[in-house]
Write a protein that holds these residues in place. Sequence first.
Motif, PDB file in Angstrom:
ATOM      1  N   TYR A  29       0.901  -1.143  -0.111  1.00  0.00           N
ATOM      2  CA  TYR A  29       0.163  -0.096   0.093  1.00  0.00           C
ATOM      3  C   TYR A  29       0.772   1.242   0.194  1.00  0.00           C
ATOM      4  CZ  TYR A  29      -3.555  -3.420   1.416  1.00  0.00           C
ATOM      5  OH  TYR A  29      -4.448  -4.285   1.468  1.00  0.00           O
ATOM      6  N   LYS A  30       2.153   1.173  -0.240  1.00  0.00           N
ATOM      7  CA  LYS A  30       3.084   2.183  -0.134  1.00  0.00           C
ATOM      8  C   LYS A  30       2.714   3.555  -1.133  1.00  0.00           C
ATOM      9  CE  LYS A  30       6.646   0.500  -3.265  1.00  0.00           C
ATOM     10  NZ  LYS A  30       7.865   0.016  -3.165  1.00  0.00           N
ATOM     11  N   SER A  31       2.105   3.103  -2.394  1.00  0.00           N
ATOM     12  CA  SER A  31       1.817   4.182  -3.382  1.00  0.00           C
ATOM     13  C   SER A  31       0.558   4.951  -2.799  1.00  0.00           C
ATOM     14  CB  SER A  31       1.816   3.375  -4.799  1.00  0.00           C
ATOM     15  OG  SER A  31       0.654   2.666  -4.682  1.00  0.00           O
ATOM     16  N   GLY A  32      -0.443   4.126  -2.221  1.00  0.00           N
ATOM     17  CA  GLY A  32      -1.550   4.981  -1.807  1.00  0.00           C
ATOM     18  C   GLY A  32      -1.603   5.676  -0.544  1.00  0.00           C
ATOM     19  N   MET A  33      -0.360   5.674   0.258  1.00  0.00           N
ATOM     20  CA  MET A  33      -0.247   6.452   1.589  1.00  0.00           C
ATOM     21  C   MET A  33       0.338   7.720   0.858  1.00  0.00           C
ATOM     22  SD  MET A  33       1.423   3.953   4.346  1.00  0.00           S
ATOM     23  CE  MET A  33       2.535   3.041   3.244  1.00  0.00           C
ATOM     24  N   ASN A  34       0.748   7.760  -0.307  1.00  0.00           N
ATOM     25  CA  ASN A  34       1.248   9.228  -0.726  1.00  0.00           C
ATOM     26  C   ASN A  34      -0.111  10.033  -1.242  1.00  0.00           C
ATOM     27  OD1 ASN A  34       3.900   8.652  -0.396  1.00  0.00           O
ATOM     28  ND2 ASN A  34       4.136   7.768  -2.398  1.00  0.00           N
ATOM     29  N   ASN A  35      -1.281   9.648  -1.353  1.00  0.00           N
ATOM     30  CA  ASN A  35      -2.474  10.315  -1.798  1.00  0.00           C
ATOM     31  C   ASN A  35      -2.627  11.430  -0.753  1.00  0.00           C
ATOM     32  OD1 ASN A  35      -4.999  11.201  -2.195  1.00  0.00           O
ATOM     33  ND2 ASN A  35      -5.667   8.874  -2.629  1.00  0.00           N
ATOM     34  N   PRO A  36      -2.640  12.413  -1.406  1.00  0.00           N
ATOM     35  CA  PRO A  36      -2.866  13.968  -0.573  1.00  0.00           C
ATOM     36  C   PRO A  36      -3.953  13.945   0.092  1.00  0.00           C
ATOM     37  CG  PRO A  36      -2.062  14.569  -2.962  1.00  0.00           C
ATOM     38  CD  PRO A  36      -2.350  13.078  -2.800  1.00  0.00           C
ATOM     39  N   ALA A  37      -5.190  13.275  -0.316  1.00  0.00           N
ATOM     40  CA  ALA A  37      -6.525  13.017   0.247  1.00  0.00           C
ATOM     41  C   ALA A  37      -6.318  12.439   1.853  1.00  0.00           C
ATOM     42  CB  ALA A  37      -7.613  12.537  -0.398  1.00  0.00           C
ATOM     43  N   LEU A  38      -5.425  11.710   1.753  1.00  0.00           N
ATOM     44  CA  LEU A  38      -5.151  11.041   3.067  1.00  0.00           C
ATOM     45  C   LEU A  38      -4.036  11.467   3.801  1.00  0.00           C
ATOM     46  CD1 LEU A  38      -5.581   7.440   1.689  1.00  0.00           C
ATOM     47  CD2 LEU A  38      -7.363   8.781   2.826  1.00  0.00           C
ATOM     48  N   SER A  39      -3.373  12.517   3.498  1.00  0.00           N
ATOM     49  CA  SER A  39      -2.052  13.211   4.132  1.00  0.00           C
ATOM     50  C   SER A  39      -2.317  13.493   5.729  1.00  0.00           C
ATOM     51  CB  SER A  39      -1.767  14.372   3.371  1.00  0.00           C
ATOM     52  OG  SER A  39      -2.744  15.398   3.453  1.00  0.00           O
ATOM     53  N   MET A  40      -3.647  13.753   6.076  1.00  0.00           N
ATOM     54  CA  MET A  40      -4.058  14.208   7.410  1.00  0.00           C
ATOM     55  C   MET A  40      -4.008  12.931   8.221  1.00  0.00           C
ATOM     56  SD  MET A  40      -7.947  15.031   7.324  1.00  0.00           S
ATOM     57  CE  MET A  40      -9.261  13.491   6.910  1.00  0.00           C
ATOM     58  N   LEU A  41      -3.976  11.748   7.610  1.00  0.00           N
ATOM     59  CA  LEU A  41      -4.190  10.472   8.408  1.00  0.00           C
ATOM     60  C   LEU A  41      -2.490   9.839   8.413  1.00  0.00           C
ATOM     61  CD1 LEU A  41      -7.051   8.459   7.202  1.00  0.00           C
ATOM     62  CD2 LEU A  41      -7.090  10.004   9.059  1.00  0.00           C
ATOM     63  N   LYS A  42      -2.099   9.537   9.682  1.00  0.00           N
ATOM     64  CA  LYS A  42      -0.843   9.007   9.745  1.00  0.00           C
ATOM     65  C   LYS A  42      -1.025   7.610   9.515  1.00  0.00           C
ATOM     66  CE  LYS A  42       0.386  12.479  13.433  1.00  0.00           C
ATOM     67  NZ  LYS A  42       0.851  12.452  14.800  1.00  0.00           N
ATOM     68  N   LEU A  43      -1.140   7.347   8.202  1.00  0.00           N
ATOM     69  CA  LEU A  43      -1.212   5.856   7.720  1.00  0.00           C
ATOM     70  C   LEU A  43       0.053   4.946   7.898  1.00  0.00           C
ATOM     71  CD1 LEU A  43      -3.796   6.084   4.720  1.00  0.00           C
ATOM     72  CD2 LEU A  43      -4.233   5.404   7.198  1.00  0.00           C
ATOM     73  N   ASP A  44       1.126   5.766   7.584  1.00  0.00           N
ATOM     74  CA  ASP A  44       2.405   4.976   7.711  1.00  0.00           C
ATOM     75  C   ASP A  44       2.440   4.467   9.284  1.00  0.00           C
ATOM     76  OD1 ASP A  44       2.480   7.716   9.123  1.00  0.00           O
ATOM     77  OD2 ASP A  44       4.590   7.795   9.018  1.00  0.00           O
ATOM     78  N   ASN A  45       1.937   4.743  10.252  1.00  0.00           N
ATOM     79  CA  ASN A  45       2.032   4.142  11.610  1.00  0.00           C
ATOM     80  C   ASN A  45       1.234   2.845  11.595  1.00  0.00           C
ATOM     81  OD1 ASN A  45       3.631   6.030  12.932  1.00  0.00           O
ATOM     82  ND2 ASN A  45       1.990   7.422  13.460  1.00  0.00           N
ATOM     83  N   LEU A  46       0.275   2.838  10.700  1.00  0.00           N
ATOM     84  CA  LEU A  46      -0.672   1.718  10.265  1.00  0.00           C
ATOM     85  C   LEU A  46      -0.078   0.585   9.489  1.00  0.00           C
ATOM     86  CD1 LEU A  46      -3.634   0.503  11.190  1.00  0.00           C
ATOM     87  CD2 LEU A  46      -4.211   1.423   8.910  1.00  0.00           C
ATOM     88  N   TYR A  47       0.580   0.853   8.660  1.00  0.00           N
ATOM     89  CA  TYR A  47       1.349  -0.101   7.817  1.00  0.00           C
ATOM     90  C   TYR A  47       2.792  -0.094   7.804  1.00  0.00           C
ATOM     91  CZ  TYR A  47      -2.988   0.291   5.034  1.00  0.00           C
ATOM     92  OH  TYR A  47      -4.516   0.186   4.817  1.00  0.00           O
ATOM     93  N   LYS A  48       3.466   0.469   8.680  1.00  0.00           N
ATOM     94  CA  LYS A  48       5.090   0.272   8.791  1.00  0.00           C
ATOM     95  C   LYS A  48       5.194  -1.043   9.312  1.00  0.00           C
ATOM     96  CE  LYS A  48       6.975   3.897  10.214  1.00  0.00           C
ATOM     97  NZ  LYS A  48       7.491   5.188  10.995  1.00  0.00           N
ATOM     98  N   GLY A  49       5.938  -1.961   8.882  1.00  0.00           N
ATOM     99  CA  GLY A  49       6.295  -3.127   9.456  1.00  0.00           C
ATOM    100  C   GLY A  49       5.150  -3.944   9.531  1.00  0.00           C
ATOM    101  N   SER A  50       4.254  -3.703   8.731  1.00  0.00           N
ATOM    102  CA  SER A  50       2.800  -4.659   8.941  1.00  0.00           C
ATOM    103  C   SER A  50       3.193  -5.681   7.691  1.00  0.00           C
ATOM    104  CB  SER A  50       1.754  -3.947   8.235  1.00  0.00           C
ATOM    105  OG  SER A  50       0.568  -4.732   8.339  1.00  0.00           O
ATOM    106  N   ILE A  51       3.113  -6.829   8.355  1.00  0.00           N
ATOM    107  CA  ILE A  51       3.421  -8.092   7.644  1.00  0.00           C
ATOM    108  C   ILE A  51       2.569  -9.218   8.173  1.00  0.00           C
ATOM    109  CG2 ILE A  51       5.099 -10.154   7.305  1.00  0.00           C
ATOM    110  CD1 ILE A  51       7.557  -7.909   7.448  1.00  0.00           C
TER     111      ILE A  51
END
Length: 558
Positions: free
Chosen positions: A217-239
Amino acid sequence: MQTRFRIHLLVAVSLLLFASCKKTNKEGRYVPKDAAIAVHINGASLSTKLPWDEVKQNPLFQEMYADSTVPPFVKNALNNPDNSGIDVKTDLSFFAQKDSAGGIIGFTGTVKDAEKFRLFFLDASQGGSENEKDGIKFISKSPMCVGWNKERFLLIVNAPQLDMHAYMDKQTRDLFNTCKELFDIKESNSLGENEKFTAMVKKTGDIHFWMNSEELYKSGMNNPALSMLKLDNLYKGSITAAAINFENGKILMDAKSYAGKELTELYKKYGGKNIDEDMIKHLPAKDVAAVFAMSFKPEGIKEFLKLLGVEGYANMGLAFAGFGLDDFIKANKGDIVFALTDLKQKAVSTDTSMAGMPMMETQSNIVQPEIIFTTSIGDKDAFNLLIKAGEKLGGNLPASVPVSYKSDGKYFAIGNIKENVDNYIAGKANNNFDFLSKISGNPVGGYVNFQFILKAIESNLTKDSSAKIVYDASVKMWDNLYMKGGQYEDGGISQSLEVNLMDKNTNSLKQLNQYVGLLGKLKMEQDKKHQMNDVTIDEVRPDSMSIAVPPPPVKKHK
């Protein structure tokens, strides 16, 4: 002599210990470490559990094999996979990797016969160009490229759709160089040195499944519409890593989920206790179609929202309902149960009419599920705020939507059957369900009774002869499902899934082979019928018909 023997014994034991503690693996050696998805197939195990001769008895296989449009080289491989030059009785791996040009799908394994392999892929590529570099042979033609030597092969297929941004930008790829680089991948750049991947493939499994959500989902996290959400904390290291086994009468999955540092610490602190068995026992039914239960610490909700950076938004939204996030946390104790207690047939009359014709009444049966949701109460006064908010929001529901709820200060129940809700809160039932022992002792548990569901909706699934065949096969196939998990151990959260079949003596893979084959054959037969009907309709369509009109009579003049 004794001293020498002891030294040799010590060396042997040390080597065994070293081997058992190795953090590397051979299964992921040629899979890139940033693969979004990887699937390892234990060819030796699968070919033992389902020999190819039995696959060939599959009705769908036979239908496909009889298809005259299937190319000869494909039929040759279907008849005997060895004709492809691939050793299907060894380890095989599939993977998907995203990159700046979109992504690729990869397939790697062992070469059994290099010349057969070459001829097979010359046919598959439909005239691809052959090259050789550094002792590696290649066949390339967009969108694929395959490289191989005497021992192993790598097939890649260009998949720009894996990243829609790159796909829209029409990024190009040098398939030959990409294939060459991946064929020569260093172990340090592969999943061969990944400790979590190693832990996964050490588990006995016919299939191992790996999903790296951060890469996916790394490309989706660059979506400006979702920039206010800290989605990197949700997906970082998620396996997610899982081992799947096909045993006699059942399919087993042993999985583990990993997360980044922040999310892991949050779960370790706020992970729930074991599910509340008494809440399940109070369900007002002797048997149930499905149950899901969960235990959690409500305080973790607030910390999770903080981690995503949306705590303020949540409080603003809840304020309109008349309570705050702290009220919600205080109100809940952290135990929930959702159950589908029954499925009942309900006759529905429908009035239809056509122009110039009298009113007609038709009857049909619909399935009415009996649903109940229960939760344990933390603070009674705080929970009353939630009830009042629910009454306010639910005031606009139409009378045709039945909703009933009740509370006794310890539990709150809401459902679509008043009698069930009342009986639950009254605590009249104390059902020691057989499935409880299979899902208890964990923060999460679930159960699905396929037999209960299928038999309850039989009339809806058997409206024609083909549907009846599928229904009968499904009743003979599926028994039930158990799931449990949520415990934190060895750096991740464990989960397990057990799907039980009706035939307890036959391997589940063999049963799936026949079941899927039957469904696939029926689907192909239906498609052929539809095609024939379409042709017939086209042949009699008015605009395709010609009517011979006789010429007007010739008048004779006297």
